[in-house]
Design an enzyme around this catalytic site. Structure first.
Site, PDB file in Angstrom:
ATOM      1  N   ARG A 237       0.847  -1.187   0.000  1.00  0.00           N
ATOM      2  CA  ARG A 237       0.000   0.000   0.000  1.00  0.00           C
ATOM      3  C   ARG A 237       0.885   1.240   0.000  1.00  0.00           C
ATOM      4  O   ARG A 237       1.863   1.318   0.749  1.00  0.00           O
ATOM      5  CB  ARG A 237      -0.922   0.020   1.231  1.00  0.00           C
ATOM      6  CG  ARG A 237      -1.998  -1.050   1.216  1.00  0.00           C
ATOM      7  CD  ARG A 237      -3.074  -0.761   0.174  1.00  0.00           C
ATOM      8  NE  ARG A 237      -4.099  -1.793   0.136  1.00  0.00           N
ATOM      9  CZ  ARG A 237      -4.080  -2.845  -0.668  1.00  0.00           C
ATOM     10  NH1 ARG A 237      -3.062  -3.009  -1.504  1.00  0.00           N
ATOM     11  NH2 ARG A 237      -5.060  -3.717  -0.649  1.00  0.00           N
ATOM     12  N   GLU A 266      -1.549   7.674  -5.615  1.00  0.00           N
ATOM     13  CA  GLU A 266      -1.831   6.973  -6.869  1.00  0.00           C
ATOM     14  C   GLU A 266      -3.269   7.102  -7.360  1.00  0.00           C
ATOM     15  O   GLU A 266      -3.537   6.886  -8.548  1.00  0.00           O
ATOM     16  CB  GLU A 266      -1.487   5.489  -6.734  1.00  0.00           C
ATOM     17  CG  GLU A 266      -2.400   4.699  -5.819  1.00  0.00           C
ATOM     18  CD  GLU A 266      -1.999   3.223  -5.748  1.00  0.00           C
ATOM     19  OE1 GLU A 266      -2.840   2.389  -6.118  1.00  0.00           O
ATOM     20  OE2 GLU A 266      -0.863   2.909  -5.332  1.00  0.00           O
ATOM     21  N   HIS A 298       0.797  -0.367  -9.936  1.00  0.00           N
ATOM     22  CA  HIS A 298      -0.061  -1.237  -9.123  1.00  0.00           C
ATOM     23  C   HIS A 298      -0.492  -2.470  -9.917  1.00  0.00           C
ATOM     24  O   HIS A 298      -1.676  -2.798 -10.005  1.00  0.00           O
ATOM     25  CB  HIS A 298      -1.292  -0.471  -8.624  1.00  0.00           C
ATOM     26  CG  HIS A 298      -1.841  -1.005  -7.337  1.00  0.00           C
ATOM     27  ND1 HIS A 298      -2.410  -0.214  -6.378  1.00  0.00           N
ATOM     28  CD2 HIS A 298      -1.914  -2.271  -6.853  1.00  0.00           C
ATOM     29  CE1 HIS A 298      -2.814  -0.954  -5.352  1.00  0.00           C
ATOM     30  NE2 HIS A 298      -2.522  -2.213  -5.629  1.00  0.00           N
TER      31      HIS A 298
END
Length: 348
Positions: A237, A266, A298
């Site tokens: 994360r 993000e 990601h």
């Protein structure tokens, strides 16, 4: 049973739609895929749906939850493990059923973390670009052998364990930090406190969830305790890292390298094509100018196997709710599809 899927990408349509078509669920599922993210401006698109399916960057604050409830929605299905973007207490108060996919192909994320390590270490991304330009010079491409190095894993859950199993194959020594140690991990490495891990490890890989106790677990103080020249990898994360802190550590050469598949800011960027835009996140853009930084969007989870598991688990959660069957994946049990109240908050 009507399901509205927000932030739908082509692969969501392929996997969720394909599995929903092939499985025998009762009642039958009618899926409406929407490319737009869920927010207060788009919540009305769920009007008439029994459930919504959301992703990690969709907004589910109290206002959005109330709008969904007014639209007739009673179940919220995350097609991911993270759920920091929902007001769970408001969801409980309104009686929503909320479930996530707690684990999907942990090997996929662990394998990608190792790929980032070796990309950064052996500089294959730079070599690839050089060769395309006809440059076969090895200057600036010197790496280090992983064998014999010490790797620190912060968070020894399923992904951390998969990471340990892979890295052990390189002949690395393994240390781990986790407030909840497991016997499974002890077969591969030793548990130590965070300060010891940071001071002794050549590579530190983050695999812990984001919560109050782990927010900015990598900060000015903890970075200063890291072994000089160590590599930091984050596939978990973005909020685990204070980006300003690691930026300073890179400039001072305290950090030898940084590999990020997640980034604290993000939400405004990832999963979208900004190649024709001016990106206003100066911090991220500055990071990408460092030769010893690798950033990806990601994608660590992004494998065929993981997408299959995500789709199957998401639809199984929906089916359990429709049948009034308790599910271990429930974050809030809420009411079942017949309106009967189940137990309240499952876990926070």
């Amino acid at each position: 049973m009507k399901l509205t899927v927000f932030s739908a990408k082509p692969y969501d349509i392929e996997y969720l739609g394909g599995i929903a078509t092939n499985q025998n669920s009762s009642p039958a599922i009618e899926i409406n895929f929407l490319h737009v993210p869920l927010s207060s401006e788009t919540a009305a698109f769920a009007n008439g749906a029994d459930a919504v399916c959301v992703f990690v960057h969709d907004v589910l604050d109290a206002n959005v939850l109330r709008e969904l409830y007014a639209a007739g929605v009673r179940a919220i299905l995350f097609r991911c493990s993270g759920y920091n973007n929902i007001d769970l207490r408001e969801a409980e108060r309104l009686g929503f059923f909320v479930a996530n996919v707690p684990s999907y192909s942990p090997e996929a994320v662990a394998e990608f973390a190792v790929a980032l390590i070796q990309t950064l270490n052996r500089k294959t991304h730079r070599a690839y670009n050089r060769v395309r330009d006809g440059n076969f010079n090895l200057d600036g491409l010197l790496g280090r052998t992983l064998h014999g190095k010490t790797v620190g894993i912060v968070g020894s859950g399923r992904i951390g364990l998969a990471m340990a199993q892979i890295v052990q194959g390189f002949g690395c020594k393994l240390l781990a930090y986790d407030p909840r140690p497991t016997e499974a991990f002890k077969k591969y490495g030793e548990y130590v406190d965070l300060d010891t891990l940071l001071s002794q490890c050549d590579i530190v890989s983050l695999h812990c969830p984001l919560m109050d106790s782990t927010q900015h677990i990598i900060n000015d103080t903890t970075v200063s305790k890291m072994k000089r020249g160590a590599m930091l990898v984050n596939t978990s994360r973005g909020g685990l890292i204070d980006t300003q802190s690691v930026m300073k550590a890179l400039k001072s050469k305290r950090l030898g390298g940084l590999a990020l598949d997640v980034y604290e800011g993000e939400r405004a960027l990832f999963y979208k094509d900004h190649s024709g835009d001016i990106i206003h996140d100066d911090l991220l853009m500055r990071l990408t100018t460092f030769h010893n930084v690798v950033v990806s969007g990601h994608q660590a989870y992004f494998t065929e196997e993981a997408l299959t598991e995500i789709a199957e688990c998401t639809l199984r959660n929906l089916d359990d709710w429709a049948k009034g069957v308790p599910t271990a994946n429930a974050l809030v049990q809420g009411r079942n599809s017949n309106g009967r109240r189940e137990r309240g908050l499952a876990r926070l």
